[in-house]
Scaffold this motif. Structure first.
Motif, PDB file in Angstrom:
ATOM      1  N   GLN A 162       0.773  -1.222  -0.060  1.00 38.49           N
ATOM      2  CA  GLN A 162       0.000  -0.025  -0.068  1.00 38.49           C
ATOM      3  C   GLN A 162       0.995   1.143   0.179  1.00 38.49           C
ATOM      4  O   GLN A 162       0.696   2.048   0.922  1.00 38.49           O
ATOM      5  N   PRO A 163       1.649   1.463  -1.026  1.00 37.75           N
ATOM      6  CA  PRO A 163       2.826   2.476  -0.989  1.00 37.75           C
ATOM      7  C   PRO A 163       2.113   3.835  -0.781  1.00 37.75           C
ATOM      8  O   PRO A 163       1.158   4.330  -1.380  1.00 37.75           O
ATOM      9  N   VAL A 164       2.710   4.667   0.044  1.00 42.71           N
ATOM     10  CA  VAL A 164       2.270   6.012   0.509  1.00 42.71           C
ATOM     11  C   VAL A 164       3.340   7.037   0.140  1.00 42.71           C
ATOM     12  O   VAL A 164       4.300   6.788   0.215  1.00 42.71           O
ATOM     13  N   ASP A 165       2.964   8.035  -0.147  1.00 44.53           N
ATOM     14  CA  ASP A 165       3.724   9.131  -0.511  1.00 44.53           C
ATOM     15  C   ASP A 165       4.362   9.846   0.878  1.00 44.53           C
ATOM     16  O   ASP A 165       3.820  10.207   1.638  1.00 44.53           O
ATOM     17  N   ALA A 166       5.662  10.264   0.815  1.00 45.32           N
ATOM     18  CA  ALA A 166       6.571  10.765   1.951  1.00 45.32           C
ATOM     19  C   ALA A 166       5.817  12.182   2.390  1.00 45.32           C
ATOM     20  O   ALA A 166       5.788  12.398   3.300  1.00 45.32           O
ATOM     21  N   ARG A 167       5.371  12.723   1.392  1.00 46.97           N
ATOM     22  CA  ARG A 167       4.624  14.111   1.614  1.00 46.97           C
ATOM     23  C   ARG A 167       3.321  14.149   2.607  1.00 46.97           C
ATOM     24  O   ARG A 167       3.248  14.882   3.528  1.00 46.97           O
ATOM     25  N   ASP A 168       2.757  12.972   2.227  1.00 45.96           N
ATOM     26  CA  ASP A 168       1.495  12.761   2.805  1.00 45.96           C
ATOM     27  C   ASP A 168       1.806  12.364   4.358  1.00 45.96           C
ATOM     28  O   ASP A 168       1.258  12.632   5.311  1.00 45.96           O
ATOM     29  N   VAL A 169       2.994  11.358   4.502  1.00 44.66           N
ATOM     30  CA  VAL A 169       3.284  11.161   5.925  1.00 44.66           C
ATOM     31  C   VAL A 169       3.931  12.417   6.611  1.00 44.66           C
ATOM     32  O   VAL A 169       3.723  12.404   7.886  1.00 44.66           O
ATOM     33  N   ALA A 170       4.844  12.922   6.121  1.00 43.77           N
ATOM     34  CA  ALA A 170       5.545  14.258   6.473  1.00 43.77           C
ATOM     35  C   ALA A 170       4.172  15.104   7.016  1.00 43.77           C
ATOM     36  O   ALA A 170       4.483  15.565   8.221  1.00 43.77           O
ATOM     37  N   ALA A 171       3.110  15.460   6.345  1.00 44.77           N
ATOM     38  CA  ALA A 171       2.223  16.519   6.779  1.00 44.77           C
ATOM     39  C   ALA A 171       1.459  15.974   8.008  1.00 44.77           C
ATOM     40  O   ALA A 171       1.154  16.625   8.702  1.00 44.77           O
ATOM     41  N   ARG A 172       1.339  14.463   8.090  1.00 38.85           N
ATOM     42  CA  ARG A 172       0.590  13.886   9.115  1.00 38.85           C
ATOM     43  C   ARG A 172       1.425  14.040  10.301  1.00 38.85           C
ATOM     44  O   ARG A 172       0.952  14.351  11.481  1.00 38.85           O
ATOM     45  N   LEU A 173       2.857  13.805  10.417  1.00 37.75           N
ATOM     46  CA  LEU A 173       3.711  13.725  11.488  1.00 37.75           C
ATOM     47  C   LEU A 173       3.884  15.292  11.932  1.00 37.75           C
ATOM     48  O   LEU A 173       3.911  15.356  13.176  1.00 37.75           O
ATOM     49  N   VAL A 174       4.000  16.324  11.130  1.00 35.16           N
ATOM     50  CA  VAL A 174       3.932  17.633  11.482  1.00 35.16           C
ATOM     51  C   VAL A 174       2.540  17.958  12.305  1.00 35.16           C
ATOM     52  O   VAL A 174       2.814  18.662  13.395  1.00 35.16           O
ATOM     53  N   GLU A 175       1.585  17.641  11.807  1.00 33.05           N
ATOM     54  CA  GLU A 175       0.454  17.783  12.575  1.00 33.05           C
ATOM     55  C   GLU A 175       0.279  17.034  13.997  1.00 33.05           C
ATOM     56  O   GLU A 175       0.041  17.643  15.078  1.00 33.05           O
ATOM     57  N   LEU A 176       0.595  15.853  13.979  1.00 33.54           N
ATOM     58  CA  LEU A 176       0.886  15.020  15.442  1.00 33.54           C
ATOM     59  C   LEU A 176       1.816  15.940  16.377  1.00 33.54           C
ATOM     60  O   LEU A 176       1.664  15.921  17.666  1.00 33.54           O
ATOM     61  N   THR A 177       2.941  16.078  15.752  1.00 37.07           N
ATOM     62  CA  THR A 177       3.974  17.099  16.502  1.00 37.07           C
ATOM     63  C   THR A 177       3.364  18.197  17.181  1.00 37.07           C
ATOM     64  O   THR A 177       3.785  18.517  18.189  1.00 37.07           O
ATOM     65  N   GLY A 178       2.734  18.837  16.534  1.00 41.65           N
ATOM     66  CA  GLY A 178       2.109  20.062  16.966  1.00 41.65           C
ATOM     67  C   GLY A 178       0.845  19.916  17.668  1.00 41.65           C
ATOM     68  O   GLY A 178       0.266  20.769  18.393  1.00 41.65           O
ATOM     69  N   GLY A 179       0.172  18.589  18.080  1.00 41.04           N
ATOM     70  CA  GLY A 179      -0.715  18.355  19.036  1.00 41.04           C
ATOM     71  C   GLY A 179      -0.237  17.756  20.377  1.00 41.04           C
ATOM     72  O   GLY A 179       0.900  17.668  20.493  1.00 41.04           O
ATOM     73  N   GLU A 180      -1.446  17.130  21.046  1.00 37.62           N
ATOM     74  CA  GLU A 180      -0.914  16.577  22.559  1.00 37.62           C
ATOM     75  C   GLU A 180      -0.364  15.020  21.844  1.00 37.62           C
ATOM     76  O   GLU A 180      -0.871  14.431  20.995  1.00 37.62           O
ATOM     77  N   PRO A 191      -3.545   5.231  -1.127  1.00 34.69           N
ATOM     78  CA  PRO A 191      -5.088   5.067  -1.582  1.00 34.69           C
ATOM     79  C   PRO A 191      -5.323   3.588  -2.216  1.00 34.69           C
ATOM     80  O   PRO A 191      -6.460   3.552  -2.530  1.00 34.69           O
ATOM     81  N   ARG A 192      -4.298   3.150  -2.626  1.00 35.49           N
ATOM     82  CA  ARG A 192      -4.635   1.727  -3.391  1.00 35.49           C
ATOM     83  C   ARG A 192      -3.615   0.663  -2.773  1.00 35.49           C
ATOM     84  O   ARG A 192      -2.526   0.790  -2.388  1.00 35.49           O
ATOM     85  N   VAL A 193      -4.210  -0.600  -2.814  1.00 35.55           N
ATOM     86  CA  VAL A 193      -3.186  -1.642  -2.599  1.00 35.55           C
ATOM     87  C   VAL A 193      -2.876  -2.423  -4.242  1.00 35.55           C
ATOM     88  O   VAL A 193      -3.528  -2.477  -4.915  1.00 35.55           O
ATOM     89  N   TYR A 194      -1.575  -2.673  -4.110  1.00 36.62           N
ATOM     90  CA  TYR A 194      -1.108  -3.321  -5.502  1.00 36.62           C
ATOM     91  C   TYR A 194      -0.391  -4.497  -5.203  1.00 36.62           C
ATOM     92  O   TYR A 194       0.642  -4.692  -4.228  1.00 36.62           O
TER      93      TYR A 194
END
Length: 252
Positions: A162-180, A191-194
């Motif tokens: 289920q390959p994911v784009d590093a930019r999507d992961v980066a955005a999520r991590l930044v969101e988490l870092t800024g939260g509790e 978004p797809r399984v191959y």
């Protein structure tokens, strides 16, 4: 309010996307690196080695948050344990780290080390957040490039990603870092399984090439785990960028 952040793995595939996002949010960054680097606006570098347990105490000193992205083919559990101990002694208020989907399911060394790294974070006494992600598009591209160099394209039966784009992961991590601190959060996958062979064929098409295909069977416990989909999470949160979109950007 912005915070002082220690970032590991800041020069890697994921870190290159995370750094500008954190700076754009106004955070001051200290990046742990094995080699000395000159400071830039809002960014300083601390020299140290996580696995050798060198320079970590000085790097963590004064940081409110630690975002741990550094990883390697082996030793991630021990390196993370060293960092987590230093973070606890320094009074860090939030430790965020990246792991891999299936860390507790796939019986190979890399996944076991990632599970050990998760446990080191969970047990260190610092409030924590762990995000498990699928394999990045960049790493998938490295794998299929190697496959495509062979005269016959191997097609491992039942091996899906289920390959994911590093930019999507980066955005999520930044969101988490800024939260509790949130503990184990929802996994993040593409978004797809191959099937792996389909990913490789997509790469070949993008290069205007063809190869004959040879079905192969992945043996042992690892093969059974992959055929069972233990490296997947069909209920994971999904990134936005597909493998095809990534190839269109990267392959010509």
């Amino acid at each position: 309010m912005t915070s002082s952040i220690l970032l590991t793995g800041g020069t890697g595939t994921l870190g290159r996307h995370v750094v500008p996002l954190l700076r754009g949010a106004g955070h001051d960054l200290r990046i742990l690196s094995r080699q000395a680097r000159p400071a830039a606006e809002g960014i300083t570098y601390a020299t140290g080695d996580l696995l050798a347990d060198e320079g970590i105490e000085a790097a963590v000193d004064g940081a409110e948050l630690v975002l741990h992205l550094a990883g390697s083919n082996k030793g991630d559990d021990e390196a993370t344990r060293n960092l987590a101990r230093a973070a606890a002694r320094a009074g860090v208020r939030h430790l965020v780290t990246i792991s891999v989907i299936g860390a507790d399911q796939v019986p190979i060394g890399y996944f076991r080390a990632k599970l050990g790294a998760e446990r080191a974070v969970e047990e260190c006494g610092v409030p924590w957040t762990v995000l498990r992600a699928a394999q990045f598009h960049d790493l998938t591209l490295t794998a299929v490039r190697a496959m495509a160099k062979l005269p016959v394209l191997p097609a491992p039966g039942g091996l899906r990603l289920q390959p994911v784009d590093a930019r999507d992961v980066a955005a999520r991590l930044v969101e988490l870092t800024g939260g509790e601190p949130a503990g184990r959060v929802a996994d993040l996958a593409g978004p797809r399984v191959y099937p792996l062979a389909e990913l490789a064929r997509g790469y070949l098409r993008a290069r205007g090439k063809r190869r004959p295909t040879l079905p192969v069977r992945v043996p042992g416990k690892a093969g059974r785990a992959y055929r069972a989909g233990d490296n997947l999470n069909l209920d994971a949160d999904q990134g936005t960028r597909t493998w095809e979109e990534f190839l269109a950007e990267r392959v010509n």
